[in-house]
Design a protein around this motif. Structure first.
Motif, PDB file in Angstrom:
ATOM      1  N   VAL A 107       0.897  -1.210   0.105  1.00 13.85           N
ATOM      2  CA  VAL A 107      -0.058  -0.084   0.114  1.00 13.85           C
ATOM      3  C   VAL A 107       0.781   1.267   0.061  1.00 13.85           C
ATOM      4  CG1 VAL A 107      -1.855   1.383   1.265  1.00 13.85           C
ATOM      5  CG2 VAL A 107      -1.816  -0.976   1.249  1.00 13.85           C
ATOM      6  N   LEU A 108       1.920   1.210   0.973  1.00 13.89           N
ATOM      7  CA  LEU A 108       2.871   2.570   0.800  1.00 13.89           C
ATOM      8  C   LEU A 108       3.491   2.639  -0.535  1.00 13.89           C
ATOM      9  CD1 LEU A 108       4.526   1.922   4.459  1.00 13.89           C
ATOM     10  CD2 LEU A 108       2.614   3.638   3.866  1.00 13.89           C
ATOM     11  N   ASN A 109       3.994   1.672  -1.103  1.00 16.72           N
ATOM     12  CA  ASN A 109       4.523   1.629  -2.434  1.00 16.72           C
ATOM     13  C   ASN A 109       3.668   2.476  -3.467  1.00 16.72           C
ATOM     14  OD1 ASN A 109       6.997   0.481  -1.608  1.00 16.72           O
ATOM     15  ND2 ASN A 109       6.545  -1.416  -2.127  1.00 16.72           N
ATOM     16  N   ALA A 110       2.223   2.367  -3.211  1.00 17.35           N
ATOM     17  CA  ALA A 110       1.450   2.541  -4.276  1.00 17.35           C
ATOM     18  C   ALA A 110       0.826   3.877  -4.286  1.00 17.35           C
ATOM     19  CB  ALA A 110       0.171   1.552  -4.395  1.00 17.35           C
ATOM     20  N   LEU A 111       1.187   4.286  -2.943  1.00 15.92           N
ATOM     21  CA  LEU A 111       0.619   5.672  -2.729  1.00 15.92           C
ATOM     22  C   LEU A 111       0.851   7.052  -3.493  1.00 15.92           C
ATOM     23  CD1 LEU A 111       0.467   5.844   1.237  1.00 15.92           C
ATOM     24  CD2 LEU A 111      -1.742   5.611  -0.541  1.00 15.92           C
ATOM     25  N   ASP A 112       0.132   7.919  -4.009  1.00 13.34           N
ATOM     26  CA  ASP A 112       0.567   9.162  -4.711  1.00 13.34           C
ATOM     27  C   ASP A 112       0.790  10.261  -3.687  1.00 13.34           C
ATOM     28  OD1 ASP A 112      -2.052   9.239  -3.976  1.00 13.34           O
ATOM     29  OD2 ASP A 112      -2.941   9.990  -5.929  1.00 13.34           O
ATOM     30  N   VAL A 113       1.007  10.080  -2.493  1.00 12.75           N
ATOM     31  CA  VAL A 113       1.283  11.082  -1.727  1.00 12.75           C
ATOM     32  C   VAL A 113       2.616  10.780  -1.038  1.00 12.75           C
ATOM     33  CG1 VAL A 113      -1.189  12.089  -1.441  1.00 12.75           C
ATOM     34  CG2 VAL A 113       0.218  10.501   0.363  1.00 12.75           C
ATOM     35  N   GLU A 114       3.428  11.916  -0.805  1.00 11.86           N
ATOM     36  CA  GLU A 114       4.799  11.520   0.076  1.00 11.86           C
ATOM     37  C   GLU A 114       4.372  11.271   1.522  1.00 11.86           C
ATOM     38  OE1 GLU A 114       8.321  11.877  -0.893  1.00 11.86           O
ATOM     39  OE2 GLU A 114       7.445  11.949  -2.710  1.00 11.86           O
ATOM     40  N   VAL A 115       5.040  10.196   1.917  1.00  8.73           N
ATOM     41  CA  VAL A 115       4.810   9.803   3.323  1.00  8.73           C
ATOM     42  C   VAL A 115       5.961   9.752   4.101  1.00  8.73           C
ATOM     43  CG1 VAL A 115       4.143   7.442   4.750  1.00  8.73           C
ATOM     44  CG2 VAL A 115       3.003   7.836   2.392  1.00  8.73           C
ATOM     45  N   TRP A 116       6.069  10.827   5.283  1.00  8.08           N
ATOM     46  CA  TRP A 116       7.249  10.844   6.104  1.00  8.08           C
ATOM     47  C   TRP A 116       7.029  10.100   7.289  1.00  8.08           C
ATOM     48  CZ3 TRP A 116      11.396  14.277   5.360  1.00  8.08           C
ATOM     49  CH2 TRP A 116      11.191  14.966   4.186  1.00  8.08           C
ATOM     50  N   ASP A 117       8.537   9.464   7.630  1.00 13.32           N
ATOM     51  CA  ASP A 117       8.616   8.682   8.787  1.00 13.32           C
ATOM     52  C   ASP A 117       9.248   9.639   9.692  1.00 13.32           C
ATOM     53  OD1 ASP A 117       9.699   7.268  11.027  1.00 13.32           O
ATOM     54  OD2 ASP A 117       9.417   5.336   9.660  1.00 13.32           O
ATOM     55  N   ALA A 118       8.537   9.994  10.613  1.00 10.67           N
ATOM     56  CA  ALA A 118       9.046  10.990  11.856  1.00 10.67           C
ATOM     57  C   ALA A 118      10.334  10.514  12.231  1.00 10.67           C
ATOM     58  CB  ALA A 118       8.116  11.487  12.952  1.00 10.67           C
ATOM     59  N   SER A 119      10.368   9.412  12.885  1.00  9.92           N
ATOM     60  CA  SER A 119      11.224   8.597  13.658  1.00  9.92           C
ATOM     61  C   SER A 119      12.757   8.752  12.972  1.00  9.92           C
ATOM     62  CB  SER A 119      10.992   7.340  14.250  1.00  9.92           C
ATOM     63  OG  SER A 119      11.061   6.450  12.898  1.00  9.92           O
ATOM     64  N   LEU A 120      12.520   8.502  11.574  1.00 10.88           N
ATOM     65  CA  LEU A 120      13.856   8.522  10.447  1.00 10.88           C
ATOM     66  C   LEU A 120      14.069  10.036   9.982  1.00 10.88           C
ATOM     67  CD1 LEU A 120      13.136   5.086   8.649  1.00 10.88           C
ATOM     68  CD2 LEU A 120      14.469   5.564  10.642  1.00 10.88           C
ATOM     69  N   GLY A 121      13.228  10.771   9.935  1.00  9.23           N
ATOM     70  CA  GLY A 121      13.225  11.933   9.000  1.00  9.23           C
ATOM     71  C   GLY A 121      13.327  11.798   7.733  1.00  9.23           C
ATOM     72  N   ARG A 122      12.650  10.732   7.239  1.00  9.77           N
ATOM     73  CA  ARG A 122      12.524  10.517   5.661  1.00  9.77           C
ATOM     74  C   ARG A 122      11.461  10.020   5.156  1.00  9.77           C
ATOM     75  NH1 ARG A 122      17.175   6.291   4.077  1.00  9.77           N
ATOM     76  NH2 ARG A 122      16.482   7.030   2.007  1.00  9.77           N
ATOM     77  N   THR A 123      11.295  10.144   3.853  1.00  8.25           N
ATOM     78  CA  THR A 123      10.048   9.676   3.268  1.00  8.25           C
ATOM     79  C   THR A 123      10.221   8.269   2.985  1.00  8.25           C
ATOM     80  OG1 THR A 123      10.487  10.390   0.987  1.00  8.25           O
ATOM     81  CG2 THR A 123       9.611  12.099   2.498  1.00  8.25           C
ATOM     82  N   TRP A 124       9.015   7.644   2.728  1.00  6.19           N
ATOM     83  CA  TRP A 124       9.102   6.030   2.292  1.00  6.19           C
ATOM     84  C   TRP A 124       9.627   6.168   0.956  1.00  6.19           C
ATOM     85  CZ3 TRP A 124       8.635   1.391   4.065  1.00  6.19           C
ATOM     86  CH2 TRP A 124       8.208   0.396   3.133  1.00  6.19           C
ATOM     87  N   GLN A 125       9.186   6.946   0.083  1.00  4.41           N
ATOM     88  CA  GLN A 125       9.514   7.182  -1.253  1.00  4.41           C
ATOM     89  C   GLN A 125      10.963   7.305  -1.564  1.00  4.41           C
ATOM     90  OE1 GLN A 125       6.710   8.411   0.048  1.00  4.41           O
ATOM     91  NE2 GLN A 125       5.206   7.830  -1.117  1.00  4.41           N
ATOM     92  N   SER A 126      11.594   7.860  -0.553  1.00 11.25           N
ATOM     93  CA  SER A 126      13.115   8.264  -0.990  1.00 11.25           C
ATOM     94  C   SER A 126      13.816   7.035  -0.519  1.00 11.25           C
ATOM     95  CB  SER A 126      13.396   9.526   0.119  1.00 11.25           C
ATOM     96  OG  SER A 126      13.499   9.215   1.590  1.00 11.25           O
ATOM     97  N   MET A 127      13.582   5.999   0.310  1.00 11.12           N
ATOM     98  CA  MET A 127      14.169   4.902   0.520  1.00 11.12           C
ATOM     99  C   MET A 127      14.314   3.765  -0.813  1.00 11.12           C
ATOM    100  SD  MET A 127      12.195   3.989   4.189  1.00 11.12           S
ATOM    101  CE  MET A 127      11.805   5.171   5.259  1.00 11.12           C
ATOM    102  N   SER A 128      15.470   3.261  -0.659  1.00 13.85           N
ATOM    103  CA  SER A 128      15.889   2.187  -1.679  1.00 13.85           C
ATOM    104  C   SER A 128      14.826   1.011  -1.593  1.00 13.85           C
ATOM    105  CB  SER A 128      17.100   1.880  -1.882  1.00 13.85           C
ATOM    106  OG  SER A 128      17.567   1.468  -0.633  1.00 13.85           O
TER     107      SER A 128
END
Length: 248
Positions: A107-128
């Motif tokens: 589901v996270l892979n298919a989302l069309d909005v940026e999803v931030w992870d507050a604990s990591l300070g990164r977006t799901w989409q920026s992760m390899s």
């Protein structure tokens, strides 16, 4: 300079019973912890949280991505041109079954909005793909170890509950025997005097002893009147005691 996109915050927790009020919602420790992490991220990132979507469920098999509140948060974020903010994606995955963890990733892979992870300070989409896979594997491992700990705890609890009555039974018997011995020692002289009043060769009957104890206003073991059975038990208990030492 591009203006920072606003945030729509979503948090989720499993609860033992359904939450019916804002006070109960605000008192939930898991939701409070997630909100605190989101607020820290908001302050450090310079972004602004437009709306919070706290959510909870009593159904432990339901992943957060299947919740209606999650879909609402996505819709609001999409319409507002905002990003979605989660406190800790891995923690949310850890709270579901392994197959549901895989569903969360999809589901996270298919989302069309940026999803931030507050604990990591990164977006799901920026992760390899490797980073996402590693996060998924850690969540699955934590879930498995937590499940094993719960099962081991339940097994130990059953063993302890099974053993406890036996131990309590023995301890209770020892206490009862001790109390009976102490009571027999207290009444020893009284019983001997009643025996001495009898003709030679005649035994003291429980009924006669009960009548004598009641006449002397000696309370029974339960604080009431003596009856045949309680007097009989007293005679039997005195018979098991070692000879009482005589004074010199």
């Amino acid at each position: 300079m591009t203006e920072a996109r606003p945030l729509i915050a979503y948090s989720f927790a499993y609860v033992r019973r359904q939450i019916h009020s804002g006070e109960e919602l605000n008192a939930n420790r898991a939701l409070k912890r997630q909100l605190a992490a989101q607020l820290v991220f908001e302050k450090g990132s310079g972004k602004h949280i437009l709306k919070n979507f706290p959510d909870s469920s009593t159904y432990r098999e339901a992943p957060f991505v299947s919740r209606e509140r999650f879909r609402q948060a996505i819709t609001v974020a999409r319409n507002a041109g905002a990003d979605l903010l989660l406190a800790d994606i891995r923690e949310l995955m850890e709270r579901t079954t392994r197959d549901q963890i895989i569903r969360c990733v999809g589901v996270l892979n298919a989302l069309d909005v940026e999803v931030w992870d507050a604990s990591l300070g990164r977006t799901w989409q920026s992760m390899s793909e490797d980073e996402r896979r590693s996060l998924f594997m850690r969540a699955a491992q934590t879930k498995a170890s937590r499940s094993k700990a719960v099962k081991d705890g339940m097994l130990l609890s059953r063993v302890e509950r099974a053993a406890a009555p036996k131990g309590n039974y023995r301890q209770g018997n020892r206490a009862n025997r001790h109390n009976a011995d102490q009571r027999a020692l207290r009444h020893w002289d009284f019983v001997l005097k009643e025996m001495e009043r009898l003709p030679a060769g005649k035994k003291l009957s429980p009924s006669a002893l009960a009548a004598a104890l009641n006449a002397a206003e000696v309370p029974s073991p339960r604080g009431g009147r003596w009856i045949h059975n309680t007097a009989k038990d007293l005679i039997a208990r005195i018979g098991t005691l070692p000879p009482k030492p005589t004074s010199t």
